[in-house]
Design an enzyme around this catalytic site. Structure first.
Site, short mmCIF file in Angstrom:
data_model
loop_
_atom_site.label_atom_id
_atom_site.label_comp_id
_atom_site.label_asym_id
_atom_site.label_seq_id
_atom_site.Cartn_x
_atom_site.Cartn_y
_atom_site.Cartn_z
N GLY A 186 0.80 -1.23 0.00
CA GLY A 186 0.00 0.00 0.00
C GLY A 186 0.83 1.27 0.00
O GLY A 186 2.02 1.26 0.34
N ARG A 228 -2.09 8.10 4.22
CA ARG A 228 -2.37 8.85 5.44
C ARG A 228 -1.09 9.21 6.21
O ARG A 228 -1.10 10.07 7.07
CB ARG A 228 -3.32 8.03 6.34
CG ARG A 228 -4.72 7.92 5.79
CD ARG A 228 -5.54 6.85 6.49
NE ARG A 228 -5.20 5.51 6.03
CZ ARG A 228 -5.76 4.39 6.48
NH1 ARG A 228 -6.69 4.46 7.42
NH2 ARG A 228 -5.40 3.21 6.02
N LYS A 255 4.96 3.30 3.86
CA LYS A 255 4.60 3.13 5.27
C LYS A 255 5.34 2.00 5.98
O LYS A 255 5.88 2.19 7.08
CB LYS A 255 3.08 2.92 5.38
CG LYS A 255 2.63 2.61 6.79
CD LYS A 255 1.13 2.77 6.97
CE LYS A 255 0.31 1.69 6.35
NZ LYS A 255 -1.11 1.81 6.70
N GLN A 301 2.40 -6.53 -6.22
CA GLN A 301 1.06 -6.04 -6.56
C GLN A 301 1.28 -4.72 -7.31
O GLN A 301 1.58 -3.70 -6.69
CB GLN A 301 0.25 -5.81 -5.26
CG GLN A 301 -1.19 -5.40 -5.53
CD GLN A 301 -1.88 -4.86 -4.28
OE1 GLN A 301 -1.25 -4.47 -3.31
NE2 GLN A 301 -3.20 -4.81 -4.32
N ASP A 324 1.74 -3.03 8.56
CA ASP A 324 1.74 -1.82 9.40
C ASP A 324 1.41 -2.14 10.85
O ASP A 324 0.88 -1.31 11.58
CB ASP A 324 0.77 -0.77 8.83
CG ASP A 324 -0.69 -1.21 8.86
OD1 ASP A 324 -0.98 -2.37 9.21
OD2 ASP A 324 -1.56 -0.37 8.54
N GLU A 358 -16.07 -2.39 7.12
CA GLU A 358 -15.14 -1.29 7.27
C GLU A 358 -15.85 -0.07 7.83
O GLU A 358 -17.04 0.15 7.56
CB GLU A 358 -14.51 -0.94 5.91
CG GLU A 358 -13.54 -1.99 5.42
CD GLU A 358 -12.44 -2.28 6.42
OE1 GLU A 358 -11.61 -1.41 6.67
OE2 GLU A 358 -12.42 -3.40 6.98
N ASN A 364 -11.33 -5.73 13.66
CA ASN A 364 -10.44 -6.60 12.92
C ASN A 364 -9.00 -6.10 13.02
O ASN A 364 -8.73 -4.94 12.75
CB ASN A 364 -10.91 -6.59 11.45
CG ASN A 364 -9.94 -7.29 10.53
OD1 ASN A 364 -9.25 -8.21 10.93
ND2 ASN A 364 -9.91 -6.84 9.27
N LYS A 399 37.86 11.27 17.97
CA LYS A 399 37.46 10.47 16.80
C LYS A 399 38.54 9.46 16.46
O LYS A 399 39.72 9.82 16.45
CB LYS A 399 37.23 11.41 15.61
CG LYS A 399 36.71 10.71 14.39
CD LYS A 399 37.27 11.23 13.08
CE LYS A 399 38.67 10.80 12.76
NZ LYS A 399 39.14 11.07 11.42
N ASN A 414 44.93 16.78 12.42
CA ASN A 414 45.05 15.51 11.70
C ASN A 414 44.80 15.62 10.21
O ASN A 414 45.05 14.70 9.47
CB ASN A 414 44.09 14.47 12.30
CG ASN A 414 42.64 14.90 12.18
OD1 ASN A 414 42.35 16.10 12.17
ND2 ASN A 414 41.74 13.95 12.09
C1 UD1 Z 1 -7.28 -2.78 7.41
C2 UD1 Z 1 -8.56 -3.64 7.39
C3 UD1 Z 1 -9.41 -3.28 8.61
C4 UD1 Z 1 -8.60 -3.50 9.88
C5 UD1 Z 1 -7.29 -2.69 9.82
C6 UD1 Z 1 -6.40 -3.07 10.97
C7 UD1 Z 1 -9.19 -4.04 5.04
C8 UD1 Z 1 -10.09 -3.66 3.94
N1 UD1 Z 1 -9.32 -3.36 6.17
O1 UD1 Z 1 -7.65 -1.43 7.26
O2 UD1 Z 1 -10.55 -4.11 8.65
O3 UD1 Z 1 -9.35 -3.10 11.01
O4 UD1 Z 1 -6.56 -3.00 8.61
O5 UD1 Z 1 -5.25 -2.30 11.02
O6 UD1 Z 1 -8.42 -4.98 4.89
N2 UD1 Z 1 -2.06 -3.08 1.34
C9 UD1 Z 1 -1.57 -3.68 0.21
N3 UD1 Z 1 -2.19 -3.46 -0.99
C10 UD1 Z 1 -3.28 -2.68 -1.11
C11 UD1 Z 1 -3.80 -2.07 0.05
C12 UD1 Z 1 -3.16 -2.29 1.26
O7 UD1 Z 1 -0.58 -4.40 0.27
O8 UD1 Z 1 -3.80 -2.55 -2.23
C13 UD1 Z 1 -1.37 -3.30 2.61
C14 UD1 Z 1 -0.87 -2.02 3.23
O9 UD1 Z 1 0.46 -1.75 2.81
C15 UD1 Z 1 -0.95 -2.29 4.73
C16 UD1 Z 1 -2.04 -3.33 4.85
O10 UD1 Z 1 -2.27 -3.83 3.54
O11 UD1 Z 1 0.26 -2.80 5.24
C17 UD1 Z 1 -3.33 -2.75 5.42
O12 UD1 Z 1 -3.74 -1.65 4.61
P1 UD1 Z 1 -4.33 -0.33 5.24
O13 UD1 Z 1 -4.59 0.62 4.14
O14 UD1 Z 1 -3.50 0.14 6.37
O15 UD1 Z 1 -5.73 -0.87 5.79
P2 UD1 Z 1 -6.60 -0.26 6.97
O16 UD1 Z 1 -7.36 0.89 6.46
O17 UD1 Z 1 -5.76 -0.02 8.15
MG MG Z 2 -3.72 -0.06 8.45
#
Ligand code: UD1
Ligand code: MG
Length: 460
Positions: free
Chosen positions: A11, A15, A22, A72, A102, A154, A169, A349, A384
């Site tokens: 991702g 934010r 991230k 991806q 994350d 969500e 979740n 140093k 030096n």
């Molecule tokens: C996600 C969950 C949410 C949960 C929360 C917990 C979904 C839809 N939502 O939301 O239910 O409560 O985590 O922290 O799953 N990522 C990818 N590819 C993408 C999008 C995201 O690899 O296309 C990765 C991001 O890099 C990240 C992780 O997935 O490490 C989660 O993505 P993030 O955007 O942080 O999801 P949340 O909004 O936190």
């Molecule tokens: Mg997240």
């Protein structure tokens, strides 16, 4: 049965508003993703696959060949991310432990516990959930009146009642690997956001398969970091838990909320640490040493009974009973001997010093080998650098270097030498000599009045 870990780290982290992707962003100076991978390596997982996408090179540089990668290309959501790992994992028998990139605070004992629970319950899908008083930003776990999980909604898709649900979740799941891909393919695009949500897999699986939750008691360890405020919260938690561990092992920390200690730092019993100290990297602080206020110690060894005050010590070693500071800077392989005093505004140093040597004020010692019982007078320095190359200074034992002496390197000062204050020394000094290398003083008798009178005339 084979166990795979699948870390979602493709991702953008919009934010965060940072240049770094991230999952590469540091928490207490260590990239988030490294926490997860390090912990997974301590579990019973056989293979780890990291899904990368946005700025993938950064993450790949960090992790190297410790993991397998799936790319991806376009970030179309967590459900879509899973499918991009199909080329690596699809059709493999086993279970898959899904983790978001994350979430750096979960440690391996809990990971193992979750994996065991999944097997013991005989689940097809285990969702790791937690209860939060302020569940804002997390997907809510929706259950029926019998407590059975129906799905995850969500936050932005929640109705008013669902918003009140406090079980959320964590984005950690354990799932049968073949079922994961089978059901992930059925996820439809979320109309509002245009993304494929992995969370939708729950609603798809719960009627046909065994879906359960594993509720984590401390929601802090499963927090997802989405912005820089979250980084601050995670660092606070981590700082507190690391400091607590040291305090319970006999280290005194004054105002611990201001003290930052890295993960790989070793601290022995009887050490005192004062406010605003930072100790990072692979530093070792031996028993009864004192890390005084506002000091920074990185990748350094502090021997027993040494004391550091208001100073920086990096890639260096401080001998036993030695005091450093206030306002000293040891760097790049400064190996300070025992019973030394490295005082105010002294920089050392790439140099070694013997026992009982002192540089109490305003000195620079660089690229030098200094013996025992040497005294650097106030303002004395090793010169030096000639603008192109660095040169060595060698000082023997029992040498007294007067104030404001320049030792122009390369130079060798033998044992038992005395150097007069203000000397600029360009030649080696033999054993036992007194060296004076400065202009002779001229006193012009009765001359000062001319200057003083001249000044007074101007004033009038
Ligand atoms: C996600 C969950 C949410 C949960 C929360 C917990 C979904 C839809 N939502 O939301 O239910 O409560 O985590 O922290 O799953 N990522 C990818 N590819 C993408 C999008 C995201 O690899 O296309 C990765 C991001 O890099 C990240 C992780 O997935 O490490 C989660 O993505 P993030 O955007 O942080 O999801 P949340 O909004 O936190
Ligand atoms: Mg997240």
């Amino acid at each position: 049965m084979k166990k795979y870990a699948l870390i979602l780290a493709a991702g953008k982290g919009t934010r965060m508003r940072t240049e770094l992707p991230k999952c590469a962003f540091p928490i207490l100076k260590k990239p988030m993703i490294e926490y997860i991978v390090e912990n997974i390596e301590k579990t019973t997982i056989d293979e780890t696959v990291v899904i990368v996408g946005h700025k993938k090179e950064v993450l790949m540089d960090l992790l190297g060949d410790r993991v397998t990668y799936a790319v991806q290309e376009e970030q179309l959501g967590t459900g879509h991310a899973i499918l991009s790992a199909a080329s690596v994992l699809e059709n493999k028998k086993g279970i898959t432990f899904i983790l978001p990139g994350d979430m750096p605070l979960m440690e391996y004992p809990l990971m193992d516990k979750i994996l065991r629970a999944h097997a013991e319950m005989g689940n097809d899908l285990t969702i790791v959930s937690m209860k939060m008083d302020y569940p804002k930003g997390y997907g809510r776990i929706v259950r029926d009146e019998y407590g059975e999980v129906l799905g995850i909604v969500e936050e932005n898709d929640c109705n008013e009642t669902q918003k009140l649900i406090k079980e959320v979740n964590s984005s950690v799941y354990v799932v049968d690997n073949e079922l994961l891909f089978k059901y992930a393919k059925k996820i439809e695009r979320n109309i509002r956001k245009g993304e494929y949500y992995l969370t939708d897999i729950v609603a798809l699986m719960h009627q046909e398969r065994k879906v359960n939750t594993f509720i984590v008691r401390d929601p802090r360890v499963t927090m997802g970091i989405n912005d820089l405020y979250g980084v601050g919260v995670a660092e606070k938690y981590l700082r507190d838990s690391i400091n607590k561990g040291h305090m319970l092992s006999g280290v005194s920390i004054i105002n611990p909320e201001t003290v930052t200690i890295g993960h790989n730092v070793l601290i022995e019993e009887g050490v005192w640490i004062y406010p605003n100290a930072t100790i990072m990297g692979s530093s070792v602080i031996k028993h009864h040493a004192i890390i005084g206020p506002n000091s920074e110690v990185v990748d350094s060894i502090i021997e027993p009974y040494a004391e550091i005050k208001h100073s920086i010590v990096a890639n260096s070693k401080v001998g036993t009973h030695t005091t450093v500071g206030p306002f000293a800077h040891l760097r790049d392989g400064a190996m300070i001997g025992d019973y030394n005093r490295i005082g105010n505004f002294v920089e050392v140093k790439k140099s070694t010093t013997g026992t009982d040597t002192k540089a109490a004020h305003l000195s620079y010692i660089g690229d030098s080998t200094v013996g025992d019982r040497v005294n650097f007078g106030c303002g004395s320095i090793t010169v030096n650098y000639d603008g192109v190359h660095k040169h060595q200074t060698i000082v023997g034992n029992d040498v007294f270097i007067g104030c404001n002496v320049n030792l122009i390197a390369p130079i060798k000062i033998e044992d038992n030498v005395f150097i007069a204050a203000g000397s600029t020394v360009t030649e080696d000094i033999p054993k036992g000599a007194l060296a004076i290398a400065r202009n002779k003083q001229i006193n012009k008798e009765d001359y000062a009045k001319n200057l003083i009178q001249a000044k007074e005339k101007i004033k009038k």
